[in-house]
Design an enzyme around this catalytic site. Structure first.
Site, PDB file in Angstrom:
ATOM      1  N   HIS A  86       1.013  -1.269   0.005  1.00 20.41           N
ATOM      2  CA  HIS A  86       0.013   0.146   0.025  1.00 20.41           C
ATOM      3  C   HIS A  86       0.824   1.186  -0.131  1.00 20.41           C
ATOM      4  O   HIS A  86       1.864   1.275   0.770  1.00 20.41           O
ATOM      5  CB  HIS A  86      -1.003   0.063   1.190  1.00 20.41           C
ATOM      6  CG  HIS A  86      -1.615   1.157   1.188  1.00 20.41           C
ATOM      7  ND1 HIS A  86      -3.025   1.182   0.667  1.00 20.41           N
ATOM      8  CD2 HIS A  86      -1.572   2.407   1.786  1.00 20.41           C
ATOM      9  CE1 HIS A  86      -3.607   2.296   0.631  1.00 20.41           C
ATOM     10  NE2 HIS A  86      -2.737   3.119   1.456  1.00 20.41           N
ATOM     11  N   ASP A 165     -15.108   2.829   7.393  1.00 17.42           N
ATOM     12  CA  ASP A 165     -13.904   3.985   6.794  1.00 17.42           C
ATOM     13  C   ASP A 165     -14.410   4.543   5.594  1.00 17.42           C
ATOM     14  O   ASP A 165     -14.025   5.655   5.178  1.00 17.42           O
ATOM     15  CB  ASP A 165     -12.833   2.987   6.735  1.00 17.42           C
ATOM     16  CG  ASP A 165     -11.596   3.931   5.879  1.00 17.42           C
ATOM     17  OD1 ASP A 165     -11.375   4.883   6.660  1.00 17.42           O
ATOM     18  OD2 ASP A 165     -11.185   3.683   4.719  1.00 17.42           O
ATOM     19  N   ARG A 172     -13.935  13.032   6.060  1.00 12.71           N
ATOM     20  CA  ARG A 172     -12.614  13.526   6.420  1.00 12.71           C
ATOM     21  C   ARG A 172     -12.377  14.559   5.248  1.00 12.71           C
ATOM     22  O   ARG A 172     -11.682  15.724   5.457  1.00 12.71           O
ATOM     23  CB  ARG A 172     -11.743  12.654   6.532  1.00 12.71           C
ATOM     24  CG  ARG A 172     -11.983  12.112   8.330  1.00 12.71           C
ATOM     25  CD  ARG A 172     -10.828  10.788   8.246  1.00 12.71           C
ATOM     26  NE  ARG A 172      -9.641  10.916   8.096  1.00 12.71           N
ATOM     27  CZ  ARG A 172      -8.837  10.136   7.422  1.00 12.71           C
ATOM     28  NH1 ARG A 172      -9.245   9.019   7.221  1.00 12.71           N
ATOM     29  NH2 ARG A 172      -7.497  10.302   7.132  1.00 12.71           N
ATOM     30  N   SER A 187      -7.395   4.049   8.925  1.00 11.91           N
ATOM     31  CA  SER A 187      -8.179   4.063   7.635  1.00 11.91           C
ATOM     32  C   SER A 187      -7.485   3.112   6.678  1.00 11.91           C
ATOM     33  O   SER A 187      -8.096   2.093   6.154  1.00 11.91           O
ATOM     34  CB  SER A 187      -7.996   5.414   6.924  1.00 11.91           C
ATOM     35  OG  SER A 187      -8.487   5.249   5.634  1.00 11.91           O
ATOM     36  N   LYS A 191      -8.655  -1.501   6.192  1.00 16.24           N
ATOM     37  CA  LYS A 191      -8.693  -2.289   5.044  1.00 16.24           C
ATOM     38  C   LYS A 191      -7.909  -3.237   4.606  1.00 16.24           C
ATOM     39  O   LYS A 191      -8.399  -4.388   4.120  1.00 16.24           O
ATOM     40  CB  LYS A 191      -8.726  -1.054   4.066  1.00 16.24           C
ATOM     41  CG  LYS A 191     -10.027  -0.119   3.889  1.00 16.24           C
ATOM     42  CD  LYS A 191      -9.879   0.978   2.954  1.00 16.24           C
ATOM     43  CE  LYS A 191      -8.833   2.091   3.575  1.00 16.24           C
ATOM     44  NZ  LYS A 191      -8.935   3.376   2.834  1.00 16.24           N
TER      45      LYS A 191
HETATM   46  N1  URA Z   1      -5.571   6.592   2.219  1.00 17.78           N
HETATM   47  C1  URA Z   1      -6.778   6.062   2.938  1.00 17.78           C
HETATM   48  O1  URA Z   1      -7.030   4.931   2.687  1.00 17.78           O
HETATM   49  N2  URA Z   1      -6.943   6.509   4.095  1.00 17.78           N
HETATM   50  C2  URA Z   1      -6.489   7.630   4.593  1.00 17.78           C
HETATM   51  O2  URA Z   1      -6.893   8.299   5.427  1.00 17.78           O
HETATM   52  C3  URA Z   1      -5.487   8.369   3.799  1.00 17.78           C
HETATM   53  C4  URA Z   1      -4.808   7.831   2.431  1.00 17.78           C
END
Ligand code: URA
Length: 429
Positions: A86, A165, A172, A187, A191
């Site tokens: 990621h 999320d 946000r 966040s 995931k």
């Molecule tokens: N990527 C995400 O999935 N969440 C965030 O808060 C910032 C970047």
């Protein structure tokens, strides 16, 4: 949820710099997901978290509560180990495209759930959608089948994964609370943990084109995510990498696919190749495999074969012509000298204004729009030489894109030495 709390009490507790209890956190995430806590209350709590932070226990509970809001995937029936990567997002960051098939070559399955771009950073799905026929949406069953057959899948996260999320991230985004380290960490990791990968490599970007503008904040974010992953039983490692200048020579959807294909064909810009190989080695190591041969798999066509199978499995035509923008305009070097800085944020905003990105999540993107760079920082250039080519279908956007690039690059007198950071700045495990 047995206990009931009052949203205002939770907000004022964090506003007054108190720790939230586990029960308060579980309740507020669950109630927000159900609609019992209103958006204005959650945005106030998010701002209190941004200003006053959360400790390790609070972040772990917040993450677990977001995971519990939805389904968990399970790859344990696959015959191979799984590893995912990621990136926290940057300009020209197309690494997932060559990386996923490259890692699959080594018999490690890569379940890469990706997103679309928002703001100046690009989204992996937007890039792949420039390939004619390619589809981002797969059922969980189709994803498992593809992981079994091809070994790599890049697709959209289903709506069942961490719905708390999804709702909170959208909130946000419009309330100035994206940049809170506890909220970013929870966040991303909610995931990734819900996705069920066995190993995870985080590419935490640092610099003008990233969420984290300085090394201290990036280190804190990386440490927080590595702890969350490790505590959840996911072998997690983070690299801090340079996002002061764009990665590679392209920013924009089809332009980045073309560059990724160059890398898969054994060529491509040095920095893209270096980061792809390094991240692949980290993923293989975390998955318990030997990654000595990674560079060779880019050169000898094995990674390209896996790419072609991965694209075709999702309806894409790997041989199709990629879309090209209708209009181009050049930015020329104003004088002889050395290109000492080329700012990632300026290039990202300019590419976005040309149509490569979106302002609202329902907006379309232009597949062919973006920026091609003809030089990287450190290069010697002659006055009048092409520095960049801007691409768009909507030529009225050239002026605003050029405004974004003002001050975004510096040509210093010949003999000047740019102050360049290494591509990989640190490793945190
Ligand atoms: N990527 C995400 O999935 N969440 C965030 O808060 C910032 C970047």
């Amino acid at each position: 949820m047995s206990e009931n709390f009052d949203a205002v009490d939770v907000i004022t507790a964090k506003r007054d710099k108190h720790e939230l209890s586990d029960d308060q956190i579980r309740w507020v995430i669950d109630a927000y997901t159900r609609g019992a806590v209103a958006d204005e209350q959650m945005s106030s709590l998010a701002m209190a978290v941004l200003l006053n932070g959360m400790n390790r226990r609070e972040i772990a509970t917040w993450t677990a509560a977001m995971i519990a809001s939805g389904e968990r995937m399970d790859f344990s029936s696959l015959s191979r180990p799984t590893a995912d990567k990621h990136s926290t997002g940057g300009v020209g960051d197309k690494i997932t495209l060559p990386l996923a098939p490259l890692v699959a070559v080594f018999d490690v399955a890569v379940p890469q759930l990706s997103g679309r771009g928002l703001g100046h950073t690009g989204g992996t799905l937007d890039k792949l959608e420039s390939i004619p026929g390619w589809k981002a949406d797969l059922s969980n069953e189709a994803m498992m089948r593809q992981l079994d057959d091809v070994g790599a899948v890049i697709c959209a996260a289903g709506t069942g994964l961490a719905p708390a999320d999804k709702k909170l991230y959208a909130l946000r985004d419009v309330t100035g609370t994206v940049e809170a380290i506890p909220l970013i960490a929870s966040s991303i990791m909610s995931k990734k943990i819900a996705e069920g990968t066995g190993a995870l490599v985080l590419d935490v970007k640092v610099g003008s084109g990233a969420f984290m503008k300085n090394r201290e904040d990036a280190t804190e974010l990386a440490r927080t995510m590595v702890e969350l992953g490790t505590d959840a039983g996911v072998r997690t490692v983070a690299l801090l990498t340079n996002m002061q200048t764009p990665l590679g020579l392209t920013a924009g959807n089809a332009l980045e696919v073309r560059e990724s294909i160059e890398v898969l064909a054994g060529g491509g810009p040095e920095d893209v190749v270096e980061l792809t190989v390094r991240l692949a080695q980290e993923m293989l190591q975390a998955a318990g495999r030997d990654g000595d041969d990674v560079g060779a798999a880019l050169k000898d066509g094995r990674a390209m074969d896996a790419w072609r199978r991965m694209i075709a499995a999702q309806g894409g035509d790997p041989d199709a012509e990629l879309p090209v923008a209708k209009h181009t305009e050049e930015i020329l070097a104003p004088a002889d000298g050395v290109l000492t800085q080329l700012d990632a944020y300026a290039v990202g905003v300019a590419a976005w204004r040309l149509g490569a990105g979106r302002a609202r999540k329902e907006d379309p993107v232009q597949a062919g729009a973006g920026i091609e760079l003809h030089f990287k920082p450190g290069a010697t250039v002659r006055g009048g030489e092409k520095l960049m080519t801007l691409h768009t279908d909507t030529p009225e956007k050239f002026e605003r894109a050029k405004e974004a690039l003002e001050g975004g690059f510096t040509i210093a007198p010949e003999g000047s030495r740019p102050d360049l950071l290494p591509l990989v700045i640190d490793r945190i495990s």
